[in-house]
Design a protein around this motif. Structure first.
Motif, PDB file in Angstrom:
ATOM      1  N   ILE A  39       0.868  -1.176   0.000  1.00  0.00           N
ATOM      2  CA  ILE A  39       0.000   0.000   0.000  1.00  0.00           C
ATOM      3  C   ILE A  39       0.902   1.223   0.000  1.00  0.00           C
ATOM      4  O   ILE A  39       1.947   1.204   0.647  1.00  0.00           O
ATOM      5  N   LEU A  47      -4.171   7.175   0.501  1.00  0.00           N
ATOM      6  CA  LEU A  47      -3.797   5.768   0.665  1.00  0.00           C
ATOM      7  C   LEU A  47      -4.267   4.996  -0.565  1.00  0.00           C
ATOM      8  O   LEU A  47      -5.435   5.068  -0.949  1.00  0.00           O
ATOM      9  N   TRP A  49      -4.060   1.135  -2.337  1.00  0.00           N
ATOM     10  CA  TRP A  49      -3.692  -0.277  -2.330  1.00  0.00           C
ATOM     11  C   TRP A  49      -3.096  -0.635  -3.681  1.00  0.00           C
ATOM     12  O   TRP A  49      -3.659  -0.279  -4.724  1.00  0.00           O
ATOM     13  N   ARG A  52      -1.479  -7.647  -3.781  1.00  0.00           N
ATOM     14  CA  ARG A  52      -1.252  -8.637  -2.741  1.00  0.00           C
ATOM     15  C   ARG A  52      -0.821  -9.960  -3.329  1.00  0.00           C
ATOM     16  O   ARG A  52      -1.068 -10.236  -4.511  1.00  0.00           O
ATOM     17  N   TYR A  98       4.035   1.081   2.165  1.00  0.00           N
ATOM     18  CA  TYR A  98       3.844   0.218   3.325  1.00  0.00           C
ATOM     19  C   TYR A  98       3.611  -1.224   2.862  1.00  0.00           C
ATOM     20  O   TYR A  98       2.884  -1.455   1.887  1.00  0.00           O
ATOM     21  N   GLY A 105     -11.825 -11.867   8.293  1.00  0.00           N
ATOM     22  CA  GLY A 105     -12.924 -12.198   9.177  1.00  0.00           C
ATOM     23  C   GLY A 105     -14.086 -12.539   8.264  1.00  0.00           C
ATOM     24  O   GLY A 105     -14.039 -13.484   7.481  1.00  0.00           O
ATOM     25  N   SER A 107     -14.642 -10.392   6.066  1.00  0.00           N
ATOM     26  CA  SER A 107     -13.980  -9.833   4.891  1.00  0.00           C
ATOM     27  C   SER A 107     -12.541  -9.506   5.261  1.00  0.00           C
ATOM     28  O   SER A 107     -12.136  -9.635   6.411  1.00  0.00           O
ATOM     29  N   TRP A 108     -11.784  -9.090   4.291  1.00  0.00           N
ATOM     30  CA  TRP A 108     -10.380  -8.769   4.527  1.00  0.00           C
ATOM     31  C   TRP A 108     -10.228  -7.438   5.245  1.00  0.00           C
ATOM     32  O   TRP A 108     -11.028  -6.511   5.066  1.00  0.00           O
ATOM     33  N   TYR A 109      -9.189  -7.334   6.048  1.00  0.00           N
ATOM     34  CA  TYR A 109      -8.809  -6.069   6.663  1.00  0.00           C
ATOM     35  C   TYR A 109      -7.314  -6.141   6.942  1.00  0.00           C
ATOM     36  O   TYR A 109      -6.725  -7.222   7.042  1.00  0.00           O
ATOM     37  N   PHE A 110      -6.681  -4.966   7.072  1.00  0.00           N
ATOM     38  CA  PHE A 110      -5.235  -4.883   7.272  1.00  0.00           C
ATOM     39  C   PHE A 110      -4.943  -4.757   8.756  1.00  0.00           C
ATOM     40  O   PHE A 110      -5.128  -3.695   9.343  1.00  0.00           O
ATOM     41  N   ASP A 111      -4.481  -5.840   9.366  1.00  0.00           N
ATOM     42  CA  ASP A 111      -4.299  -5.842  10.805  1.00  0.00           C
ATOM     43  C   ASP A 111      -2.878  -5.559  11.244  1.00  0.00           C
ATOM     44  O   ASP A 111      -2.625  -5.343  12.431  1.00  0.00           O
ATOM     45  N   TRP A 113       0.859  -3.529   9.890  1.00  0.00           N
ATOM     46  CA  TRP A 113       1.519  -2.696   8.894  1.00  0.00           C
ATOM     47  C   TRP A 113       3.002  -2.588   9.183  1.00  0.00           C
ATOM     48  O   TRP A 113       3.414  -2.583  10.351  1.00  0.00           O
ATOM     49  N   GLY A 114       3.807  -2.488   8.122  1.00  0.00           N
ATOM     50  CA  GLY A 114       5.194  -2.117   8.296  1.00  0.00           C
ATOM     51  C   GLY A 114       5.309  -0.643   8.622  1.00  0.00           C
ATOM     52  O   GLY A 114       4.308   0.095   8.606  1.00  0.00           O
TER      53      GLY A 114
ATOM     54  N   TYR B  33     -17.843  -5.471   3.718  1.00  0.00           N
ATOM     55  CA  TYR B  33     -17.602  -5.018   5.078  1.00  0.00           C
ATOM     56  C   TYR B  33     -16.564  -3.893   5.068  1.00  0.00           C
ATOM     57  O   TYR B  33     -15.702  -3.818   4.206  1.00  0.00           O
ATOM     58  N   SER B  35     -13.656  -1.486   7.156  1.00  0.00           N
ATOM     59  CA  SER B  35     -12.697  -1.379   8.254  1.00  0.00           C
ATOM     60  C   SER B  35     -12.247   0.080   8.384  1.00  0.00           C
ATOM     61  O   SER B  35     -12.365   0.864   7.435  1.00  0.00           O
ATOM     62  N   TYR B  37      -9.148   2.784  10.087  1.00  0.00           N
ATOM     63  CA  TYR B  37      -7.745   2.868  10.476  1.00  0.00           C
ATOM     64  C   TYR B  37      -7.442   4.241  11.056  1.00  0.00           C
ATOM     65  O   TYR B  37      -7.959   5.256  10.575  1.00  0.00           O
ATOM     66  N   LEU B  47      -5.130  -0.569  12.604  1.00  0.00           N
ATOM     67  CA  LEU B  47      -6.501  -1.056  12.522  1.00  0.00           C
ATOM     68  C   LEU B  47      -7.295  -0.691  13.778  1.00  0.00           C
ATOM     69  O   LEU B  47      -6.864  -0.972  14.892  1.00  0.00           O
ATOM     70  N   ASP B  51     -14.735  -5.625   9.913  1.00  0.00           N
ATOM     71  CA  ASP B  51     -16.059  -6.233   9.716  1.00  0.00           C
ATOM     72  C   ASP B  51     -17.187  -5.313  10.197  1.00  0.00           C
ATOM     73  O   ASP B  51     -18.114  -5.749  10.883  1.00  0.00           O
ATOM     74  N   TRP B  92     -13.512  -3.339  -0.007  1.00  0.00           N
ATOM     75  CA  TRP B  92     -13.330  -3.787  -1.375  1.00  0.00           C
ATOM     76  C   TRP B  92     -14.317  -3.061  -2.289  1.00  0.00           C
ATOM     77  O   TRP B  92     -15.437  -2.766  -1.910  1.00  0.00           O
ATOM     78  N   TRP B 102      -9.052  -2.923  -3.533  1.00  0.00           N
ATOM     79  CA  TRP B 102      -9.281  -2.384  -2.212  1.00  0.00           C
ATOM     80  C   TRP B 102      -9.226  -0.859  -2.322  1.00  0.00           C
ATOM     81  O   TRP B 102      -8.344  -0.322  -2.980  1.00  0.00           O
ATOM     82  N   PHE B 104      -9.652   3.040  -0.209  1.00  0.00           N
ATOM     83  CA  PHE B 104      -9.673   3.794   1.035  1.00  0.00           C
ATOM     84  C   PHE B 104     -10.420   5.110   0.820  1.00  0.00           C
ATOM     85  O   PHE B 104     -10.462   5.639  -0.288  1.00  0.00           O
TER      86      PHE B 104
END
Lengths: 123, 113
Positions: A39, A47, A49, A52, A98, A105, A107-111, A113-114, B33, B35, B37, B47, B51, B92, B102, B104
């Motif tokens: 990202i 930001l 993306w 992946r 990044y 979960g 759906s996808w999420y970014f948990d 980060w660098g 869904y 998210s 940040y 994060l 969801d 998404w 994806w 933002f």
């Protein structure tokens, strides 16, 4: 504790290739639950993306439409890391890059980060 | 121009409550869904919500998320000066013309007065 350690040059010349690496500790690039992302963030584009790579019995890659013709994201299982290559860069590619882990979960999420790498495209 | 629309800035006094909106369409928020940040100055995003309304371990219950139709909302109660940051929504986006990406929001700067 999972950590992502980024490395790579901070200055790239126009028309050349931007290359960054993200080393993973505490997890595996071959994880069946995660996806490994790049990202970037700039004042003009916010930001963004980029793409992946992930493993589900075989390797998959997804790339953003905006960079699809110029980008490659590769896993390196021997070093437990993944890399970004962005070809034919222009000053518009100047950004903080990044790497990030995505988890799913519902759906996808970014948990995770660098810390980010500022890459400047300039001659 | 971001696919997801957020207000550029919001502000409130310490101890108060603030909400940050994220508006999209049926190709993104409406069928996926969301998210959220938090990005403190000079750091990577972190994060806060996933969801739509789940908090990761370690995120205080002062932070909450909700979704209705093609919009999502982040709520922060009991504002603290340490909450001053940029906040981003993400999800998404799947469109016939552009495939799946994806996306933002453009980010909202929270000022705690």
């Amino acid at each position: 504790q999972v950590q992502l350690q980024q490395s790579g040059p901070g200055l790239v010349k126009p028309s050349q290739t931007l290359s960054l690496t993200c080393a993973i500790s505490g997890d595996s690039v071959s994880s069946n639950s995660a996806a490994w992302n790049w990202i970037r963030q700039s004042p003009s584009r916010g930001l963004e993306w980029l793409g992946r790579t992930y493993y589900r019995s075989k390797w998959y890659n997804d790339y953003a439409v905006s960079v699809k013709s110029r980008i490659t994201i590769n896993p390196d299982t021997s070093k437990n890391q993944f890399s970004l290559q962005l070809n034919s860069v222009t000053p518009e590619d100047t950004a903080v890059y990044y790497c990030a882990r995505a988890w799913r979960g519902f759906s996808w999420y970014f948990d995770l980060w660098g810390r980010g790498t500022l890459v400047t495209v300039s001659s | 121009q971001s696919v997801l629309t957020q207000p550029p800035s919001v502000s409130a006094a310490p101890g108060q409550k603030v909400t940050i909106s994220c508006s999209g369409s049926s190709s993104n928020i409406g069928n996926n869904y969301v998210s959220w940040y938090q990005q403190l100055p000079g750091t990577a995003p972190k994060l806060l919500i996933y969801d739509n309304n789940k908090r990761p371990s370690g995120i205080p219950d002062r932070f909450s998320g909700s979704k209705s139709g093609t919009s999502a909302t982040l709520g922060i109660t009991g504002l603290q000066t340490g909450d001053e940051a940029d906040y981003y929504c993400g999800t998404w986006d799947s469109s016939l013309s552009a495939g799946s990406n994806w996306v933002f929001g453009g980010g909202t700067k929270l000022t705690v007065l």
